[in-house]
Design a protein around this motif. Structure first.
Motif, PDB file in Angstrom:
ATOM      1  N   ASN A 278       0.728  -1.258   0.172  1.00 47.19           N
ATOM      2  CA  ASN A 278      -0.114  -0.125   0.033  1.00 47.19           C
ATOM      3  C   ASN A 278       0.791   1.252  -0.018  1.00 47.19           C
ATOM      4  O   ASN A 278       0.123   2.298   0.202  1.00 47.19           O
ATOM      5  CB  ASN A 278      -0.950   0.054   1.209  1.00 47.19           C
ATOM      6  N   TYR A 279       2.255   1.098  -0.297  1.00 49.00           N
ATOM      7  CA  TYR A 279       3.016   2.219  -0.460  1.00 49.00           C
ATOM      8  C   TYR A 279       3.075   2.560  -1.958  1.00 49.00           C
ATOM      9  O   TYR A 279       3.904   1.767  -2.578  1.00 49.00           O
ATOM     10  CB  TYR A 279       4.280   2.004   0.196  1.00 49.00           C
ATOM     11  N   LYS A 280       2.288   3.679  -2.504  1.00 53.63           N
ATOM     12  CA  LYS A 280       1.965   3.504  -3.951  1.00 53.63           C
ATOM     13  C   LYS A 280       2.785   4.671  -4.595  1.00 53.63           C
ATOM     14  O   LYS A 280       3.186   5.758  -3.982  1.00 53.63           O
ATOM     15  CB  LYS A 280       0.548   3.868  -4.113  1.00 53.63           C
ATOM     16  N   ILE A 281       3.131   4.430  -5.830  1.00 53.04           N
ATOM     17  CA  ILE A 281       3.701   5.405  -6.734  1.00 53.04           C
ATOM     18  C   ILE A 281       2.658   6.113  -7.640  1.00 53.04           C
ATOM     19  O   ILE A 281       1.967   5.403  -8.518  1.00 53.04           O
ATOM     20  CB  ILE A 281       4.651   4.965  -7.504  1.00 53.04           C
ATOM     21  N   LEU A 282       2.594   7.307  -7.511  1.00 53.82           N
ATOM     22  CA  LEU A 282       1.777   8.036  -8.577  1.00 53.82           C
ATOM     23  C   LEU A 282       2.673   8.788  -9.611  1.00 53.82           C
ATOM     24  O   LEU A 282       3.547   9.234  -9.611  1.00 53.82           O
ATOM     25  CB  LEU A 282       1.189   9.249  -7.798  1.00 53.82           C
ATOM     26  N   TYR A 283       2.260   8.153 -10.848  1.00 56.28           N
ATOM     27  CA  TYR A 283       2.835   8.453 -11.962  1.00 56.28           C
ATOM     28  C   TYR A 283       2.273   9.570 -12.772  1.00 56.28           C
ATOM     29  O   TYR A 283       0.976   9.796 -12.769  1.00 56.28           O
ATOM     30  CB  TYR A 283       3.147   7.463 -13.272  1.00 56.28           C
ATOM     31  N   THR A 284       3.138  10.548 -13.478  1.00 56.90           N
ATOM     32  CA  THR A 284       2.458  11.529 -14.362  1.00 56.90           C
ATOM     33  C   THR A 284       1.985  10.954 -15.602  1.00 56.90           C
ATOM     34  O   THR A 284       2.467  10.125 -16.117  1.00 56.90           O
ATOM     35  CB  THR A 284       3.476  12.782 -14.538  1.00 56.90           C
ATOM     36  N   GLN A 285       0.787  11.268 -15.933  1.00 58.48           N
ATOM     37  CA  GLN A 285       0.117  10.975 -17.203  1.00 58.48           C
ATOM     38  C   GLN A 285       0.714  11.754 -18.407  1.00 58.48           C
ATOM     39  O   GLN A 285       0.618  11.624 -19.688  1.00 58.48           O
ATOM     40  CB  GLN A 285      -1.439  10.836 -17.394  1.00 58.48           C
ATOM     41  N   GLN A 286       1.315  12.953 -17.971  1.00 58.25           N
ATOM     42  CA  GLN A 286       1.729  13.792 -19.150  1.00 58.25           C
ATOM     43  C   GLN A 286       2.892  14.473 -18.693  1.00 58.25           C
ATOM     44  O   GLN A 286       3.128  14.771 -17.511  1.00 58.25           O
ATOM     45  CB  GLN A 286       0.713  14.998 -19.281  1.00 58.25           C
TER      46      GLN A 286
END
Length: 375
Positions: A292-300
């Motif tokens: 549950n330690y998540k990475i948020l990636y950019t979509q742009q």
């Protein structure tokens, strides 16, 4: 009084054939106790741990120690000196691209074979001594193999030889732009209460190449095997942690003193001192399991303003960051808000404002909970 020894470990040679050394600071107490190993800066840009070790050295000059404490600051001088303009590119071996913290040794089959050979009359201290000798012998054989090793792996194995003698191993790191957090194996979650670190990542007993895992995975595996074999609970008392001390590329002596006292509180709880001189702070500690330690990636891609600060709670739908697209400044497409997909605690973010699509923008806690002294 403690016995103090300063030594140097040769970790590499430069292109001129000159040795690259790192200092080892050993403090040995007059009474028996645990052996502790602490290193910093295996990734070259992660320098705050060196300040923490500086403060530890000052304290250990006078604190009455039980056992031994080994401190290895700036353990990767190659990584520290890899610069590109204003930045330190010290996360990967520049020759072959290997992560400097992923070349340690672990062989589960070797542990299983060792467990089969342990007799019922062998004591825990005897087993620990024998197991350490065997693992260190395997590491030495790898170091001496005639085909040689890559620079990062050779460095890792030399450090692991020192660390595997220890009962407690602390590997000091930094995130890019980060708040304090710590990686703790599930079986040692109680130990997280002894550090003054508010964010805790609970990790399974699975080897992924890092020093903490290379320390606790063999002992935990052996513990489980021998407990089943002897039909009784066995605890070797070995624990290892990765401590993330804040942001990379910067140091703070004030923060370093705070974190040194945090480590001293942990060591005090583990019996490293004659008296309990240090106590952990009363604080709320928030934990998350590794999945549950998540990475948020950019979509742009674009230029980013980071609105959520490390350590901040962000509710679902709130804005984490805003991206500017310089190709569309004349209309509403010029900016895009990146919102939290669920309730999160932002732990760290990418250090640069310029990002490509698919960049690891934030690392966040999700499904987090308050950590208690007992599970």
């Amino acid at each position: 009084m403690n016995k103090f020894i300063k030594e140097y470990l040769v970790v590499a040679q430069n292109a001129s054939g000159r040795n690259m050394n790192v200092p080892l600071y050993r403090f040995i107490g007059t009474l028996p106790g645990p052996k502790v190993y602490i290193q910093s800066s295996i990734h070259g840009a992660e320098v705050q741990g060196n300040v923490v070790i500086y403060h530890l050295v000052q304290w250990l000059k006078t604190l009455p120690i039980c056992g031994e404490i080994i401190l290895v600051p700036n353990c990767n001088p190659v990584g520290t000196n890899i610069k590109a303009g204003e930045y330190t590119l010290g996360r990967f071996d520049p020759v072959n691209g290997t992560n400097w913290n992923r070349g340690y040794f672990f062989d589960e089959e070797l542990v299983q074979q060792f467990a089969q050979e342990v007799t019922n009359d062998e004591t825990i201290p005897d087993i620990k001594c024998k197991f350490r000798q065997q693992i260190k012998q395997q590491i030495q054989q790898k170091l001496e193999q005639e085909w040689g090793l890559g620079l990062a792996q050779r460095l890792n194995l030399k450090l692991q030889q020192l660390a595997f003698d220890a009962d407690f191993v602390l590997d000091l790191h930094n995130g890019p732009v980060s708040t304090r957090h710590i990686y703790v194996p599930e079986y040692a979650r109680k130990a997280a209460m002894s550090f003054n670190i508010p964010h805790v990542i609970l990790i399974p007993n699975v080897f992924s190449g890092a020093l903490d895992e290379a320390t606790f995975c063999p002992w935990w595996t052996l513990q489980e095997l021998l407990s089943a074999k002897r039909q009784t609970s066995i605890d070797f008392g070995v624990e290892a942690f990765t401590l993330e001390m804040g942001s990379q590329e910067v140091i703070s002596f004030n923060d370093g003193e705070y974190d040194a006292k945090s480590i001293l509180a942990f060591l005090s709880a583990k019996g490293s001192f004659l008296s309990h001189s240090f106590e952990p702070e009363l604080m709320r500690r928030i934990a998350v399991t590794l999945n549950n330690y998540k990475i948020l990636y950019t979509q742009q891609g674009g230029i980013v303003e980071y609105l959520a600060q490390p350590g901040e709670l962000i509710k679902k739908g709130q804005v984490l960051a805003r991206v500017l697209n310089v190709d569309t400044l004349e209309d509403e497409r010029a900016t895009t808000d990146i919102v939290a997909p669920c309730d999160v605690i932002a732990i760290l973010h990418f250090p640069s404002a310029s990002v490509l699509s698919g960049t690891q923008l934030y690392k966040c806690f999700t499904e987090f909970f308050e950590l208690e002294a007992s599970p």
